[in-house]
Design an enzyme around this catalytic site. Structure first.
Site, PDB file in Angstrom:
ATOM      1  N   THR A  27     -41.816   0.639   3.361  1.00  0.00           N
ATOM      2  CA  THR A  27     -42.183   1.139   2.038  1.00  0.00           C
ATOM      3  C   THR A  27     -41.455   0.262   1.019  1.00  0.00           C
ATOM      4  O   THR A  27     -40.579  -0.522   1.371  1.00  0.00           O
ATOM      5  CB  THR A  27     -41.745   2.602   1.833  1.00  0.00           C
ATOM      6  OG1 THR A  27     -40.308   2.669   1.784  1.00  0.00           O
ATOM      7  CG2 THR A  27     -42.257   3.503   2.949  1.00  0.00           C
ATOM      8  N   ALA A  56     -36.720   1.770   3.793  1.00  0.00           N
ATOM      9  CA  ALA A  56     -36.621   2.454   2.498  1.00  0.00           C
ATOM     10  C   ALA A  56     -35.750   1.584   1.597  1.00  0.00           C
ATOM     11  O   ALA A  56     -34.653   1.183   2.002  1.00  0.00           O
ATOM     12  CB  ALA A  56     -35.989   3.832   2.681  1.00  0.00           C
ATOM     13  N   VAL A  82     -32.555   0.044   5.815  1.00  0.00           N
ATOM     14  CA  VAL A  82     -32.380  -0.056   4.364  1.00  0.00           C
ATOM     15  C   VAL A  82     -32.859  -1.422   3.883  1.00  0.00           C
ATOM     16  O   VAL A  82     -32.401  -2.461   4.349  1.00  0.00           O
ATOM     17  CB  VAL A  82     -30.913   0.182   3.969  1.00  0.00           C
ATOM     18  CG1 VAL A  82     -30.778   0.129   2.454  1.00  0.00           C
ATOM     19  CG2 VAL A  82     -30.425   1.518   4.507  1.00  0.00           C
ATOM     20  N   LYS A  83     -33.795  -1.362   2.940  1.00  0.00           N
ATOM     21  CA  LYS A  83     -34.370  -2.597   2.402  1.00  0.00           C
ATOM     22  C   LYS A  83     -33.540  -3.055   1.210  1.00  0.00           C
ATOM     23  O   LYS A  83     -33.302  -2.298   0.267  1.00  0.00           O
ATOM     24  CB  LYS A  83     -35.799  -2.301   1.937  1.00  0.00           C
ATOM     25  CG  LYS A  83     -36.815  -3.277   2.425  1.00  0.00           C
ATOM     26  CD  LYS A  83     -38.176  -2.791   2.007  1.00  0.00           C
ATOM     27  CE  LYS A  83     -39.224  -3.788   2.326  1.00  0.00           C
ATOM     28  NZ  LYS A  83     -40.489  -3.411   1.710  1.00  0.00           N
ATOM     29  N   ILE A  84     -33.108  -4.295   1.279  1.00  0.00           N
ATOM     30  CA  ILE A  84     -32.195  -4.850   0.278  1.00  0.00           C
ATOM     31  C   ILE A  84     -32.831  -6.121  -0.295  1.00  0.00           C
ATOM     32  O   ILE A  84     -33.257  -6.991   0.474  1.00  0.00           O
ATOM     33  CB  ILE A  84     -30.841  -5.241   0.945  1.00  0.00           C
ATOM     34  CG1 ILE A  84     -30.243  -4.061   1.739  1.00  0.00           C
ATOM     35  CG2 ILE A  84     -29.889  -5.853  -0.059  1.00  0.00           C
ATOM     36  CD1 ILE A  84     -29.338  -3.156   0.969  1.00  0.00           C
TER      37      ILE A  84
END
Ligand code: E4P
Length: 216
Positions: A27, A56, A82-84
């Site tokens: 997402t 996310a 975790v999208k960074i």
């Protein structure tokens, strides 16, 4: 090749998972906003359905903020990744998070050097945006090739997610060169099933079956 769905739409995710071909979900803030539902609840629901990696994205731009958000997101479900974003602060956050065992996906990657930094920081995944490069008359698939070569040269374990997929040819080209994962919008996933000869073949088989039955 693993297939992730690039959507926050619950119905689409349920369908893909029922077909048995979806291994995870990605997402981003745009996709979450499109669904208009609470962020953390949506991520939790997606994790329960897919039982695989679910990306996310953080909103902070400073590393302290990113790390704080990431720790909170990681507590939602064991499947959260975790999208960074690919920035100096982002890379610093990834290094810290990877030392804590929190899975990360470095996003908005448009060059092989950026992908090199993501791997050095210990990112679980890297997301080169193939379609957005093609949109500006660059070669998105060439970037995938470069990253594959660099990761092979040094034995990096970071998995490559071909992102910003626009059509089935992007998935095919990524698969042909051995990219680990493609994250695919639902409409592209549907198109990948289709071939006119499959449709006409089914039609002919059923017509012939009807004739056979009538003649008995
Ligand atoms: C996935 O990780 C990306 O956020 C997504 O593929 C971006 O796709 P877009 O270029 O179609 O917005």
């Amino acid at each position: 090749m693993k297939i992730f769905l690039d959507t926050a739409n619950i119905e689409q995710i349920k369908k893909g998972v029922e077909w048995g071909i979806v291994d995870g979900v990605t997402t981003n803030p745009t996709l979450i906003a499109k669904e208009g539902k609470p962020f953390e609840e949506t991520i939790k629901e997606i994790c329960q359905i897919v039982q695989g990696p679910v990306s996310a994205e953080v909103i902070s731009l400073d590393w302290e903020g990113m790390v704080k958000e990431a720790r909170k997101l990681a507590k939602i479900d064991e499947h959260v990744v975790v999208k960074i974003p690919m920035t100096p602060d982002g890379i610093k956050a990834v290094k810290i998070l990877s030392s804590e065992g929190i899975k990360t996906n470095v996003t908005l990657v448009f060059s092989a050097n950026q992908a090199l930094f993501a791997a050095k920081a210990g990112a679980t995944y890297v997301s080169p945006f193939v379609g957005r490069l093609d949109d500006i008359a660059n070669d998105g698939v060439k970037l995938l090739e470069e990253i594959l070569n660099i990761y092979a040269n040094y034995g990096f374990e970071t998995e490559i997610i071909a992102a910003s997929i626009r059509h089935p040819m992007h998935v095919l080209e990524a698969a042909l060169i051995g990219v680990d994962i493609a994250t695919v919008p639902f409409n592209v996933l549907e198109k990948m099933f289709v071939h006119s000869l499959t449709d006409s073949g089914i039609k002919k088989f059923l017509e012939d079956w009807e004739k056979y039955k009538m003649g008995r």
